[in-house]
Design an enzyme around this catalytic site. Structure first.
Site, PDB file in Angstrom:
ATOM      1  N   ARG A   1      -5.437   6.837  -6.825  1.00 57.68           N
ATOM      2  CA  ARG A   1      -5.141   8.192  -6.659  1.00 57.68           C
ATOM      3  C   ARG A   1      -5.257   8.856  -8.070  1.00 57.68           C
ATOM      4  NH1 ARG A   1       0.159   7.630  -3.176  1.00 57.68           N
ATOM      5  NH2 ARG A   1      -0.020  10.182  -3.136  1.00 57.68           N
TER       6      ARG A   1
ATOM      7  N   LEU B   1       0.773  -1.222   0.071  1.00 56.38           N
ATOM      8  CA  LEU B   1       0.056   0.028  -0.103  1.00 56.38           C
ATOM      9  C   LEU B   1       0.896   1.174   0.003  1.00 56.38           C
ATOM     10  CD1 LEU B   1      -2.836  -0.607   2.513  1.00 56.38           C
ATOM     11  CD2 LEU B   1      -3.056  -0.644   0.047  1.00 56.38           C
ATOM     12  N   ASP B   2       0.414   2.257  -0.517  1.00 57.65           N
ATOM     13  CA  ASP B   2       1.135   3.425  -0.378  1.00 57.65           C
ATOM     14  C   ASP B   2       1.432   4.016   0.843  1.00 57.65           C
ATOM     15  OD1 ASP B   2       1.035   3.364  -3.475  1.00 57.65           O
ATOM     16  OD2 ASP B   2      -0.699   4.845  -3.482  1.00 57.65           O
ATOM     17  N   ARG B   3       2.613   4.603   1.128  1.00 63.57           N
ATOM     18  CA  ARG B   3       2.917   5.203   2.542  1.00 63.57           C
ATOM     19  C   ARG B   3       1.639   5.981   3.233  1.00 63.57           C
ATOM     20  NH1 ARG B   3       8.840   6.883   4.846  1.00 63.57           N
ATOM     21  NH2 ARG B   3       7.911   6.840   6.909  1.00 63.57           N
TER      22      ARG B   3
ATOM     23  N   THR C   1      -1.361   5.844   2.763  1.00 63.32           N
ATOM     24  CA  THR C   1      -2.699   4.967   2.507  1.00 63.32           C
ATOM     25  C   THR C   1      -2.614   4.269   3.698  1.00 63.32           C
ATOM     26  OG1 THR C   1      -2.739   5.053   0.219  1.00 63.32           O
ATOM     27  CG2 THR C   1      -4.124   3.355   1.269  1.00 63.32           C
TER      28      THR C   1
END
Length: 233
Positions: free
Chosen positions: A171, A68-70, A72
Site C-alpha cells: 500500500r 493480512l491488513d483488515r 485486504t
C-alpha cells in the site's frame, strides 16, 4: 470497518487443510488476530471450524504465522500444531514462501514492470508506514516487484511479488510512486469502497510443506466484485 462483512465459520473458505496446517481465503473486513476493536478475529473462527469438524474437546491450538491488513483479502496460513508453527515461521523469515498479490490501482504505472526499493518507517500513532528513498532512523528496507497485467476501463491491474514483508508495504510503496490502491483512503485513493475493503488480494502462495516436504501451490478466488471480475475477462 463495518461489522456486516465479518465472517463466521459457516462461510469460512478453506483452501487447503491437513493435520499440520490450514490455509483460508480471508475476506476483506476480517481481522486475523484480535485487536482493540473487540471484533471476532479470523483465528477464532478457524478454531471453531476445527473444533466442530473434528469434534475436538477443550481448547483448539492454532498458531498465527502471518497477517493480512483488515481491508485486504486473500490467503492466510495458520499452524494447527505447535510443532509446525516455528517451521512455518522459519520459511517466512528465510523467504522460502513465495507470495503473489493482485492489486487494482488508480493510475497507469510509468513502467509496465518495475522493482520498487524504499525504506519504510511505521508511525504507530496513525498506523501508517511512510516511504523514504534513503535509510532513516528505525526504518526497514522494503522491496517489491510489480507487473502491469491489464488496463481496465478506469483502473490498472497489477501483479506484485514481495521480497520483504513490511507493515503496509504494498500500500505504501505503490502510493509513493503515484499508484494508490482502489479504496485505500489511508494511502491516497480519493474515495473508499462501499464495504470499506481495498482492492488488494493475496492471490497465490507457493512453498514446500515443512513436514511432508511436498510443494504446495495455492490460489485464492477473488472477491465477487465487478472490478475484480473485470480483471479476469
Amino acid at each position: 470497518m463495518a461489522n456486516k462483512i465479518l465472517s463466521n465459520k459457516q462461510n469460512l473458505q478453506v483452501l487447503y487443510e491437513d493435520n499440520h496446517i490450514i490455509i483460508v481465503n480471508k475476506r476483506a473486513g476480517d481481522i486475523v488476530q484480535g485487536d482493540k476493536t473487540g471484533d471476532k478475529p479470523l483465528s477464532d473462527i478457524v478454531k471453531e471450524y476445527i473444533k466442530d469438524k473434528y469434534n475436538k474437546p477443550g481448547n483448539v491450538y492454532l498458531g498465527t504465522v502471518h497477517r493480512l491488513d483488515r481491508p485486504t483479502s486473500g490467503i492466510v496460513i495458520f499452524a494447527k500444531t505447535s510443532k509446525v508453527l516455528p517451521r512455518l515461521n522459519k520459511l517466512f523469515l528465510s523467504k522460502e514462501i513465495k507470495k503473489t498479490y493482485w492489486a487494482v490501482v488508480k493510475n497507469q504505472p510509468h513502467k509496465n514492470e518495475d522493482t520498487l526499493v524504499h525504506w519504510l518507517k511505521k508511525n504507530p500513532k496513525n498506523n501508517k508506514s511512510y516511504t523514504h528513498l534513503k535509510e532513516v532512523k528505525e526504518s526497514k528496507k522494503a522491496i517489491l516487484h510489480y507487473k502491469l497485467l491489464k488496463k481496465l476501463e478506469n483502473y490498472f491491474f497489477l501483479e506484485i511479488n514481495l521480497e520483504t514483508g513490511r507493515h503496509h508495504q504494498i500500500r505504501s510503496q505503490l502510493s509513493s510512486v503515484g499508484l494508490p490502491i482502489k479504496g485505500d483512503l489511508k494511502y491516497g485513493f480519493d474515495r473508499s469502497n462501499k464495504d470499506a475493503s481495498i482492492h488488494l488480494h493475496a492471490r497465490f502462495i507457493e512453498f514446500v510443506h515443512p513436514v511432508k516436504k511436498e510443494p504446495i501451490s495455492i490460489q485464492a478466488p477473488l472477491p465477487n466484485d465487478a472490478v475484480w471480475m473485470a480483471c479476469l475477462k
